[in-house]
Design an enzyme around this catalytic site. Structure first.
Site, mmCIF file in Angstrom:
data_model
loop_
_atom_site.group_PDB
_atom_site.id
_atom_site.type_symbol
_atom_site.label_atom_id
_atom_site.label_comp_id
_atom_site.label_asym_id
_atom_site.label_seq_id
_atom_site.Cartn_x
_atom_site.Cartn_y
_atom_site.Cartn_z
ATOM 1 N N GLU A 112 0.846 -1.192 0.000
ATOM 2 C CA GLU A 112 0.000 0.000 0.000
ATOM 3 C C GLU A 112 0.881 1.242 0.000
ATOM 4 O O GLU A 112 2.101 1.159 0.160
ATOM 5 C CB GLU A 112 -0.975 -0.009 1.186
ATOM 6 C CG GLU A 112 -2.080 -1.043 1.045
ATOM 7 C CD GLU A 112 -3.120 -0.975 2.138
ATOM 8 O OE1 GLU A 112 -2.999 -0.115 3.038
ATOM 9 O OE2 GLU A 112 -4.057 -1.789 2.116
ATOM 10 N N HIS A 227 -8.470 10.818 2.451
ATOM 11 C CA HIS A 227 -8.119 9.663 1.623
ATOM 12 C C HIS A 227 -8.238 10.068 0.159
ATOM 13 O O HIS A 227 -9.223 10.703 -0.241
ATOM 14 C CB HIS A 227 -9.042 8.487 1.935
ATOM 15 C CG HIS A 227 -8.537 7.178 1.408
ATOM 16 N ND1 HIS A 227 -8.521 6.864 0.068
ATOM 17 C CD2 HIS A 227 -8.001 6.110 2.048
ATOM 18 C CE1 HIS A 227 -8.009 5.658 -0.092
ATOM 19 N NE2 HIS A 227 -7.682 5.181 1.097
ATOM 20 N N ARG A 273 -0.553 9.670 1.487
ATOM 21 C CA ARG A 273 -1.925 10.049 1.152
ATOM 22 C C ARG A 273 -2.129 11.549 0.986
ATOM 23 O O ARG A 273 -2.883 11.994 0.121
ATOM 24 C CB ARG A 273 -2.888 9.499 2.208
ATOM 25 C CG ARG A 273 -3.093 8.005 2.104
ATOM 26 C CD ARG A 273 -3.981 7.474 3.203
ATOM 27 N NE ARG A 273 -4.229 6.051 3.027
ATOM 28 C CZ ARG A 273 -4.883 5.296 3.900
ATOM 29 N NH1 ARG A 273 -5.335 5.831 5.028
ATOM 30 N NH2 ARG A 273 -5.081 4.014 3.668
ATOM 31 N N HIS A 330 -10.973 11.178 6.011
ATOM 32 C CA HIS A 330 -10.821 9.746 6.273
ATOM 33 C C HIS A 330 -10.381 9.431 7.695
ATOM 34 O O HIS A 330 -10.886 8.503 8.318
ATOM 35 C CB HIS A 330 -9.803 9.174 5.287
ATOM 36 C CG HIS A 330 -9.632 7.690 5.359
ATOM 37 N ND1 HIS A 330 -10.680 6.811 5.199
ATOM 38 C CD2 HIS A 330 -8.521 6.920 5.570
ATOM 39 C CE1 HIS A 330 -10.242 5.564 5.301
ATOM 40 N NE2 HIS A 330 -8.950 5.598 5.546
ATOM 41 N N ARG A 365 -1.187 9.683 8.735
ATOM 42 C CA ARG A 365 -1.131 8.250 9.031
ATOM 43 C C ARG A 365 -0.689 7.436 7.827
ATOM 44 O O ARG A 365 -1.162 7.640 6.707
ATOM 45 C CB ARG A 365 -2.500 7.753 9.505
ATOM 46 C CG ARG A 365 -2.536 6.247 9.743
ATOM 47 C CD ARG A 365 -3.840 5.797 10.327
ATOM 48 N NE ARG A 365 -4.994 5.965 9.466
ATOM 49 C CZ ARG A 365 -5.291 5.173 8.438
ATOM 50 N NH1 ARG A 365 -4.491 4.176 8.112
ATOM 51 N NH2 ARG A 365 -6.384 5.395 7.731
#
Length: 528
Positions: A112, A227, A273, A330, A365
């Site tokens: 990811e 997000h 992100r 998000h 994050r």
């Protein structure tokens, strides 16, 4: 009036991990605003990050985490979390949690965004949250009672300032007092403050507002992660398209097929992100739609059943090989300030999961670290409570039972208006002029007076709006104070990171009280 040894408000993975860790001789009560399965955790499509690969190491996981967090992380806590991750996953696996495996029977590890190694563990493809919530809920013993449809609207403090319980509103409008030695907020973040969000409808910042009203410290509230890829149809976001889709090779493209992330970041589509979200936002702002090109992913429907169902239910034909996307709120990196265990600055009150600010996420994050945080800190708090000597609940004499009706509330905004204005003014791209405008608008609803309003006479819908106003004010106040850009906080008027003035500096918000219950002016402080 009900009593328990441990009272948990919320029912996501952090809450369930805590409950399942606690000793069987403890009386545990879980209060959830909606149903047990209606949480962000249950919706989570991403997996759990853990350095389990042959060429991976918890320290590499740590490095990726602080890089994504723009070095704002609490270093030691972050390292401890990444070190605990492999053993935690192995424990879940041995307990029967159905993590996905390859044809050789070994854990299937995915890639990811912003990870340097394949280390994402999934369950049910893109239904990891649902599967882990199901697994943990099955571990709950007879000493644990779950009460659904309870709207917690106030924390109860003793005369000594110790949190001894909470007040909740039942579906029939009646109220109940819940007393406990340990009161834990696991209420999630505040995604529903924004018109574009991946969050469950129940995630309106309740726990954050409850803690602030009670006098707890909150920090890092400016750091909201957007997000990059929410399904975007007819001008609305419909739900999350997992980061794992890009991990499997999907590319972000424009209508005419241009790759938008080329030359923006070395990791291109798998950049952190906040970088991907800001890039997509720039294209959308220019009137150019952005798509995820999934044409190179074999068996997409089998690999991503949740995303495929979401697209189908939204009327999108996947045979085109493209999914229209837009960024949306998000995850909250900030929250209620806690220590290594989960204790807040109020004795007897704890916070875990997204409601807490442990510092492990820094300013942004890393993908698939949210479920991990909930699992690590839920277990850690549970083990700590297990070691505490047994004691009876605090005396009933300290509970303020009488209701003092205050003056009627002034008019409040509609939720859609609040969400829209937060998206426009305190969203992905921020600047002083819009933040100041939002501050003035929010304060027109008398934020400080809302902190003292007696809520028992109002219905949950209105109380929820009050909590949203308070939480939105906290986010906006912190965003105004941080005069730099870092991670999920991007100021167009301060576009770069200012390490000289802001590295490791945290904005702490606290409401102070005078004797007699009246509040002083809200305090904003900067700490290291």
């Amino acid at each position: 009036m009900k009593q328990s040894d441990v009272l948990i408000v919320g029912s996501g993975i952090a809450a369930l991990q805590l409950a399942s860790t606690l000793r069987s001789d403890l009386n545990v009560m879980v209060l959830t605003k909606s149903g047990l399965l209606n949480s962000n955790s249950h919706k989570a499509q991403g997996g759990v990050a853990a350095a389990l690969g042959k060429n991976d190491d918890p320290y590499l996981h740590y490095i990726d985490t602080v890089e994504a967090g723009r070095f704002h992380n609490e270093s030691q806590r972050t390292l401890e979390m990444t070190r605990e991750a492999p053993e935690l996953i192995k424990g879940f696996l041995e307990g029967g949690c159905p993590f996905d495996k390859n044809e050789d029977g070994k854990l299937l590890l995915g890639m990811e965004g912003a990870h340097s190694k394949k280390r994402i563990v999934h369950s049910g493809g893109d239904a990891t949250g649902r599967e882990i919530v199901k697994f943990l809920s099955e571990q709950l013993g007879s000493n644990i009672s779950v009460k659904e449809e309870i709207f917690v609207y106030e924390l109860i403090l003793s005369d000594e300032g110790i949190c001894i319980g909470a007040k909740g509103m039942l579906p029939d409008g009646s109220t109940e007092i819940f007393l406990s030695d340990h009161v834990v907020l696991a209420t999630g973040g505040c995604g529903q403050l924004y018109s574009f969000t991946s969050n469950a409808e129940t995630v309106t910042g309740d726990g954050l507002a409850l803690a602030f009203i009670a006098g707890a410290e909150l920090e890092d509230m400016e750091f909201i992660q957007f997000h990059p890829t929410l399904l975007f149809v007819d001008g609305e976001t419909k739900g999350l398209v997992s980061e794992a889709v890009r991990g499997e090779g999907a590319k972000l493209v424009t209508e005419d097929g241009r790759f938008i992330m080329e030359g923006v970041h070395p990791l291109a589509d798998l950049a952190p992100r906040h970088i991907v979200s800001q890039t997509i936002y720039e294209y959308l702002n220019r009137g150019e739609q952005v798509y995820l090109d999934i044409s190179q992913i074999p068996n997409f429907r089998g690999r991503f059943p949740t995303v495929s169902e979401l697209c189908m239910n939204s009327g999108l034909d996947l045979s085109s090989g493209r999914i229209p996307v837009a960024p949306g709120s998000h995850f909250l990196m900030g929250g209620i300030r806690t220590d290594d265990i989960g204790r807040t600055t109020i004795e007897g009150l704890y916070a875990i999961g997204e409601a807490a600010c442990t510092g492990v996420h820094g300013a942004n994050r890393l993908a698939s670290n949210s479920l991990l945080e909930g699992m690590v800190f839920g277990r850690r708090l549970g083990e700590w409570i297990n070691r505490q000597p047994y004691s009876k609940s605090h005396g009933l004499g300290a509970v303020p039972l009488a209701v003092t009706h205050r003056s009627p509330l002034m008019s409040l905004p509609e939720k859609w208006e609040l969400r829209q204005k937060m998206m426009e003014r305190t969203g992905i791209v921020r600047e002083r002029q819009k933040l100041t405008l939002q501050k003035e608008w929010l304060e027109s609803f008398q934020v400080e007076e809302l902190l003292d309003v007696c809520l028992e006479a109002y219905k949950p819908e209105k109380i929820s709006t009050i909590f949203m106003i308070i939480t939105a004010w906290l986010v906006n106040e912190a965003a105004l104070a941080r005069t730099e850009s870092r991670g999920g906080h991007y100021r167009i008027d301060y576009p770069g990171e200012d390490n000289t003035s802001w590295m490791k500096k945290r904005i702490v918000l606290k409401r102070k009280r005078k004797k007699g219950g009246n509040s002083e002016q809200i305090k904003t402080a900067i700490t290291t």
